[in-house]
Design an enzyme around this catalytic site. Sequence first.
Site, mmCIF file in Angstrom:
data_model
loop_
_atom_site.group_PDB
_atom_site.id
_atom_site.type_symbol
_atom_site.label_atom_id
_atom_site.label_comp_id
_atom_site.label_asym_id
_atom_site.label_seq_id
_atom_site.Cartn_x
_atom_site.Cartn_y
_atom_site.Cartn_z
ATOM 1 C CG ASP A 118 -1.785 1.236 1.319
ATOM 2 O OD1 ASP A 118 -2.366 1.595 0.277
ATOM 3 O OD2 ASP A 118 -1.875 1.860 2.385
ATOM 4 C CB SER A 119 0.227 4.753 -0.818
ATOM 5 O OG SER A 119 -0.997 4.817 -0.108
ATOM 6 C CE1 TYR A 135 3.049 5.498 -3.189
ATOM 7 C CE2 TYR A 135 1.921 3.683 -4.274
ATOM 8 C CZ TYR A 135 3.035 4.179 -3.632
ATOM 9 O OH TYR A 135 4.128 3.363 -3.448
ATOM 10 N N GLY A 136 -2.528 9.118 -3.888
ATOM 11 C CA GLY A 136 -3.802 9.585 -4.450
ATOM 12 C C GLY A 136 -3.753 10.917 -5.159
ATOM 13 C CB CYS A 145 -2.654 1.238 -2.641
ATOM 14 S SG CYS A 145 -2.772 2.965 -3.068
ATOM 15 C CG ASN A 146 -9.139 1.233 -3.243
ATOM 16 O OD1 ASN A 146 -10.135 0.751 -3.740
ATOM 17 N ND2 ASN A 146 -8.759 0.936 -2.013
ATOM 18 C CB THR A 147 -4.301 5.473 -5.553
ATOM 19 O OG1 THR A 147 -5.205 6.093 -4.645
ATOM 20 C CG2 THR A 147 -3.814 6.482 -6.564
ATOM 21 C CD GLU A 195 -2.256 8.666 7.032
ATOM 22 O OE1 GLU A 195 -1.389 9.491 7.329
ATOM 23 O OE2 GLU A 195 -2.085 7.733 6.230
ATOM 24 C CB CYS A 202 -9.871 5.316 -0.279
ATOM 25 S SG CYS A 202 -8.425 5.981 0.584
ATOM 26 C CB THR A 203 -6.313 1.762 2.110
ATOM 27 O OG1 THR A 203 -5.747 3.061 1.890
ATOM 28 C CG2 THR A 203 -5.824 0.798 1.078
ATOM 29 C CG HIS A 204 -6.419 6.090 4.642
ATOM 30 N ND1 HIS A 204 -5.629 5.461 3.708
ATOM 31 C CD2 HIS A 204 -5.581 6.707 5.506
ATOM 32 C CE1 HIS A 204 -4.361 5.721 3.992
ATOM 33 N NE2 HIS A 204 -4.311 6.469 5.068
HETATM 34 N N1 DGL Z 1 -3.903 3.953 -0.150
HETATM 35 C C1 DGL Z 1 -4.573 4.998 -0.893
HETATM 36 C C2 DGL Z 1 -5.799 4.402 -1.613
HETATM 37 O O1 DGL Z 1 -6.335 3.390 -1.220
HETATM 38 C C3 DGL Z 1 -4.977 6.170 -0.024
HETATM 39 C C4 DGL Z 1 -3.823 7.001 0.488
HETATM 40 C C5 DGL Z 1 -2.999 7.632 -0.635
HETATM 41 O O2 DGL Z 1 -3.479 8.602 -1.265
HETATM 42 O O3 DGL Z 1 -1.925 7.153 -0.887
HETATM 43 O O4 DGL Z 1 -6.219 4.941 -2.593
#
Ligand code: DGL
Length: 274
Positions: free
Chosen positions: A11-12, A43-44, A74-76, A153, A187-189
């Site tokens: 993940d990012s 990453y987003g 990570c979805n991004t 976060e 998104c993971t968060h």
């Molecule tokens: N992990 C990213 C996602 O799931 C969210 C945090 C980021 O922007 O890196 O898209």
Amino acid sequence: MADARPVGVFDSGLGGLTVVRELLQKLPGESLVYLGDTARVPYGTKSSDTVVRYSLSCARFLLRHDVKMIMVACNTASAAALEALETRLTVPVLGAVGPGARAAATHSRGGHIGVFGTSGTVRSEAYVRAIRALRPDAAVAAVACPLLVPLAEEGWIEGDVPRLVIRRYMDELCALDPAIDTLVLGCTHYPVLRAPIAAVASEVLGREVAVVDSATAMASDAQARLGEMGLLGESGAPGGARFFFTDRAQTREVGRRFLGAPLGSVEETDLDPS
Ligand code: DGL
């Protein structure tokens, strides 16, 4: 024959620990190697070329740990880099967008699906394509929710501040499609904000909205994929997880929130082969 090699997850940053949490429950016999690219998060907000480059370096790191499968939590990164990863890697690669899209397509009664994601994920339209591939009749509306990542976060997951921020994004979604019946947390968060998101969604839309995420669906997919390919680990023996980060600052405190348990030991890496 059981395959004792670990499953790699990247993940990012720390949000992907929501996927590890699901995996530990669903596949307790698997060993996991988690890499959070905390030095380069988020990453987003980055271009897709950069996200592809970062994702390939994360995958190469995991391969050096002899992983049998790579899960892109990570979805991004899934939205931007899944194809590049699948083309270049010889181990199976599992992204977050497909499982999240499937959960939404399955849950939605009326086919009106909303997506919350990072700017990169929304710009890629990966969820729109994945949901429409499963349900061509679906109406899909996506909204970028960049402020939800720092809120998650910081642990601001209840009270007025998250509710107000979620309200702004939900109003935007409702303006695009007031008939939304299912919302994907792309998104993971966002799973740690599920309760206020669900509450604000039903307030704004005036009905119960099914709220789904890719973390749960990814763990089920991993189990199915490993089973189909004969790659499942020993059942019964506890697998455990190793956690690597490209910057270790705050990984324990913040990581605990996403994992729902203490991380134990964390290791730092600069991703270069030593
Ligand atoms: N992990 C990213 C996602 O799931 C969210 C945090 C980021 O922007 O890196 O898209």
